[in-house]
Motif scaffolding. Structure first.
Motif, PDB file in Angstrom:
ATOM      1  N   HIS A   1      -5.555   7.940   6.203  1.00 54.09           N
ATOM      2  CA  HIS A   1      -5.943   6.843   5.320  1.00 54.09           C
ATOM      3  C   HIS A   1      -5.358   6.958   3.914  1.00 54.09           C
ATOM      4  N   GLU A   2      -5.135   8.157   3.431  1.00 47.76           N
ATOM      5  CA  GLU A   2      -4.637   8.325   2.066  1.00 47.76           C
ATOM      6  C   GLU A   2      -3.112   8.330   1.991  1.00 47.76           C
ATOM      7  N   TYR A   3      -2.470   8.183   3.092  1.00 44.99           N
ATOM      8  CA  TYR A   3      -1.009   8.241   3.161  1.00 44.99           C
ATOM      9  C   TYR A   3      -0.386   7.002   2.532  1.00 44.99           C
ATOM     10  N   ALA A   4       0.671   7.183   1.767  1.00 42.38           N
ATOM     11  CA  ALA A   4       1.431   6.084   1.152  1.00 42.38           C
ATOM     12  C   ALA A   4       2.840   6.087   1.732  1.00 42.38           C
ATOM     13  N   ALA A   5       3.125   5.147   2.619  1.00 42.37           N
ATOM     14  CA  ALA A   5       4.368   5.159   3.376  1.00 42.37           C
ATOM     15  C   ALA A   5       5.597   4.897   2.521  1.00 42.37           C
TER      16      ALA A   5
END
Length: 399
Positions: free
Chosen positions: A392-396
């Protein structure tokens, strides 16, 4: 970004969430993509979708649909794991406010048709072609790939994006055969109005009710209803490669006899329909062949136990758009851009695929020491950091 178009033709096959997100983002960055969708209208398919922060940050900040999304969606208030039979809370992570603080964006539940309409509206009707079912692609010519549609029309493109879902025709073009795999589980889907759910605790949360051999996942959507997926581990044969299998009246309720009254109330409110076979596809080493590049479920179809199908498609769309437009702005060809897209997405999507398929094993544990150990992990103070933050905290868009 402006001035990157350079006359290159982009065809996107499929007006699902991933395909439309890509189209909106490419147009925002100066390209003029064309989307070809087999349906005659954008209608409700698959009922609803959960959009987590790793996707909603882009829908809000890049596509321009943030305000409409907030109006149409339910703002999910935390995630709750429960025992499916006695209803006790096993674990509870992050309230609505804490989730936004940790992840930087909201967690939404929304009708699939609503988000498709929002994205289509962001295109302004430009470049969206409905009623165009792809039947064949000819990528043998030197000038362009030629798409052939069931109505006899044709279209040419310098780049074709296969965003045509888990049953993708274009994946077969890349792989050479149908590689769908049955996961060992099947399920029933439904949407239930709040008037039928007076026994339901925590209606604003996304919830997993766990038990031996099965689970119930549900979450609120913008209409005030609950969207649910009831999953059962298979006992016996499954029709080979059948994505849908006929059901019998009341079998979904009988399969969960003895579960909590709130579970029975929810699933009993919807008549039994077809059983959905839960399929996935093995990770690919190559996402492109010729002028065709895959996106979303066409590239990495996964089972829904983490609710990440649409979210990974949105991540794909943002990264692919950035790679393509960055390459054009630097005067590069698209071939290295497509390779960079694959490199940036392959390991991420592979991890989500594996986590999704193995989550069913965790949720379906029989009573005993292993189930007790699982409950202790899900109820621990660091459950979010250990099991969910990485998704959920991942920024692609951060290379």
């Amino acid at each position: 970004m402006t001035g990157v178009n350079s006359g290159r033709r982009v065809a996107i096959v499929g007006a699902g969430i991933g395909g439309l997100t890509l189209a909106v983002e490419l147009r925002r960055q100066g390209l003029e993509p064309h989307v070809y969708e087999q349906a005659e209208e954008l209608r409700e398919v698959g009922a609803a979708v959960a959009l987590s922060a790793n996707a909603t940050r882009f829908l809000r900040d890049r596509t321009g649909i943030g305000e409409g999304l907030a109006e149409k969606a339910a703002d999910v208030d935390g995630l709750v794991f429960r025992d499916g039979r006695d209803g006790r809370v096993i674990g509870r992570v992050l309230s609505r406010e804490a989730y936004r603080a940790r992840c930087g964006a909201p967690y939404y539940g929304i009708h699939r048709a609503d988000i498709q309409q929002l994205l289509a509206s962001a295109l302004g009707g430009v470049g969206l072609h409905l009623g165009k079912r792809l039947v064949r692609i000819d990528d043998s010519g030197a000038a362009a790939a030629v798409l052939h549609f069931a109505d006899g029309d044709r279209a040419e493109a310098d780049l074709v994006i296969g965003a045509d879902g888990a049953k993708s025709l274009l994946r077969r073009e890349v792989v050479g055969y149908d590689d769908a795999r049955f996961s060992g589980c099947y399920g029933w889907r439904g949407i239930v109005g709040p008037q039928h759910l007076d026994l339901l605790p925590d209606p604003a949360a996304i919830q997993f009710w766990m038990g031996p051999g099965g689970h119930l996942l549900h979450y609120p959507i913008g209409s005030g209803e609950q969207n649910f997926l009831l999953v059962k581990r298979l006992e016996g044969p499954w029709p080979e490669q059948a994505w849908l299998a006929p059901g019998t009246p009341g079998e979904h309720v009988a399969a969960f006899e003895g579960w909590h009254p709130a579970v029975i109330q929810m699933i009993n409110a919807v008549p039994t329909g077809d059983r959905w076979g839960l399929f996935h596809r093995p990770p690919l080493h190559q996402w492109s062949k010729g002028r065709v590049t895959l996106l979303g479920d066409a590239a990495h179809a996964l089972v829904p136990h983490h609710g990440q199908g649409a979210n990974q498609s949105i991540e794909d769309a943002i990264v692919l758009a950035d790679c393509l437009t960055d390459a054009l702005a630097r005067g590069e060809d698209w071939e290295p851009a497509r390779l960079r897209y694959q490199v940036r997405r392959l390991e991420r999507t592979r991890k989500v695929q594996v986590a999704s398929i193995t989550t069913a094993d965790v949720l379906h544990l029989p009573d005993g020491a292993r189930a007790e150990a699982r409950n202790a992990r899900l109820g621990a103070p660091d459950a979010w950091e250990r099991h969910l933050a990485w998704i959920h905290e991942y920024a692609a868009d951060r290379d």
